[in-house]
Design an enzyme around this catalytic site. Structure first.
Site, PDB file in Angstrom:
ATOM      1  N   SER A   1       7.866  22.084  93.623  1.00  0.00           N
ATOM      2  CA  SER A   1       9.313  21.885  93.486  1.00  0.00           C
ATOM      3  C   SER A   1       9.724  20.600  94.193  1.00  0.00           C
ATOM      4  O   SER A   1       8.876  19.754  94.476  1.00  0.00           O
ATOM      5  CB  SER A   1      10.048  23.115  94.046  1.00  0.00           C
ATOM      6  OG  SER A   1      11.400  23.087  93.668  1.00  0.00           O
ATOM      7  N   ASN A   2      10.993  20.443  94.463  1.00  0.00           N
ATOM      8  CA  ASN A   2      11.472  19.224  95.135  1.00  0.00           C
ATOM      9  C   ASN A   2      12.667  19.568  96.013  1.00  0.00           C
ATOM     10  O   ASN A   2      13.096  20.723  96.063  1.00  0.00           O
ATOM     11  CB  ASN A   2      11.823  18.161  94.086  1.00  0.00           C
ATOM     12  CG  ASN A   2      12.880  18.656  93.128  1.00  0.00           C
ATOM     13  OD1 ASN A   2      14.023  18.865  93.499  1.00  0.00           O
ATOM     14  ND2 ASN A   2      12.491  18.884  91.879  1.00  0.00           N
ATOM     15  N   ARG A   3      13.195  18.565  96.709  1.00  0.00           N
ATOM     16  CA  ARG A   3      14.207  18.815  97.741  1.00  0.00           C
ATOM     17  C   ARG A   3      15.628  18.916  97.208  1.00  0.00           C
ATOM     18  O   ARG A   3      16.573  18.986  97.998  1.00  0.00           O
ATOM     19  CB  ARG A   3      14.145  17.695  98.788  1.00  0.00           C
ATOM     20  CG  ARG A   3      12.927  17.805  99.701  1.00  0.00           C
ATOM     21  CD  ARG A   3      12.807  16.559 100.573  1.00  0.00           C
ATOM     22  NE  ARG A   3      14.062  16.194 101.193  1.00  0.00           N
ATOM     23  CZ  ARG A   3      14.436  14.951 101.484  1.00  0.00           C
ATOM     24  NH1 ARG A   3      13.643  13.938 101.193  1.00  0.00           N
ATOM     25  NH2 ARG A   3      15.599  14.708 102.043  1.00  0.00           N
TER      26      ARG A   3
ATOM     27  N   ALA B   1      17.235  18.298  89.135  1.00  0.00           N
ATOM     28  CA  ALA B   1      16.002  17.561  89.461  1.00  0.00           C
ATOM     29  C   ALA B   1      14.850  18.355  88.847  1.00  0.00           C
ATOM     30  O   ALA B   1      14.269  19.241  89.479  1.00  0.00           O
ATOM     31  CB  ALA B   1      15.862  17.454  90.968  1.00  0.00           C
TER      32      ALA B   1
END
Ligand code: C5P
Length: 214
Positions: free
Chosen positions: A21-23, A88
């Site tokens: 995943s991402n922030r 995102a």
């Protein structure tokens, strides 16, 4: 008008307990959804997993993976006037998902990744598209140049670019600073402000352009 907004990160599973995943916090997308509701529009919010209370009065569709987000967006986009893709979305996902937890072996481990489907690009190249299509571009360098390339290649109407190299704005932060790129005309900057204020200004711009195009 009816808005579709995507927000937050996607999670691409590796096995039953792990994912890529991402922030992304989802704050910018949620602020856009709230600004649209405040302005009296209907909102379908398609969101990855975030720690934010959903805006009341939005139709919330919770998703986890990029494939789920792709399907949800395609199911609803055609009945909307403006689609704002703030999420995102992971660029890659594991080639296969292990049905059981992968064991630690104490040696190097490689994971084969395959590209996810690009939702913005797929809508941009829809031949009979009637809605205004807005993408976001989080960049760490050559911000305007990269965003202009995205606008062209993904064939959208507007790209909102933000520099995520700064520790004090952009990803996870409550404040942002954006440059808006259009198909025609000069880029427009919104200087550092809370995501809430930026979202209200963006909303005015999106509504004006959508009204001009119909
Ligand atoms: O190419 P990049 O990921 O930087 O583009 C960002 C824009 O494209 C955002 O609007 C994002 O929501 C969208 N995107 C998408 N599907 C993907 C990757 C990005 O809709 N798989």
């Amino acid at each position: 008008m009816r808005f579709l907004v995507t927000a937050g990160p996607t999670r691409e599973p590796i096995d039953p307990v792990r994912y890529i995943s991402n922030r992304s916090s989802g704050k910018m997308g949620y602020a856009v959804a709230e600004a649209a509701l405040e302005a009296g529009h209907d909102v379908i919010l398609i969101s990855g997993q975030v720690n934010l209370a959903p805006p009341s009065n939005a139709t919330l569709i919770s998703v986890s993976t990029s494939d789920e987000m792709f399907d949800a967006v395609h199911q609803h986009a055609d009945k909307c006037d403006v689609c704002v893709l703030c999420a995102a979305v992971a660029d890659y996902k594991p080639a296969k998902v292990s049905p059981v937890k992968i064991k630690k072996l104490g040696e190097n481990f490689s994971l084969e990744l395959v590209p996810t489907r690009d939702i913005l690009d797929s809508l941009g190249h829809q031949s009979d598209r009637r809605f205004l299509l807005v993408g976001f571009a989080a960049e760490t360098n050559h911000v305007e140049e990269n965003a202009a390339k995205k606008l062209r290649e993904k064939n959208c109407d507007i790209i909102v670019a933000n520099d995520v190299s700064s520790a004090t704005s952009g990803i996870e932060s409550d404040v942002n600073e954006v440059t808006i790129l259009f198909r025609n005309g000069a880029p427009q900057k919104i200087s550092r402000a809370t995501k809430k204020i930026i979202a209200r200004e963006l909303l005015e711009i999106f509504s004006k352009i959508r009204n001009k195009n119909v």
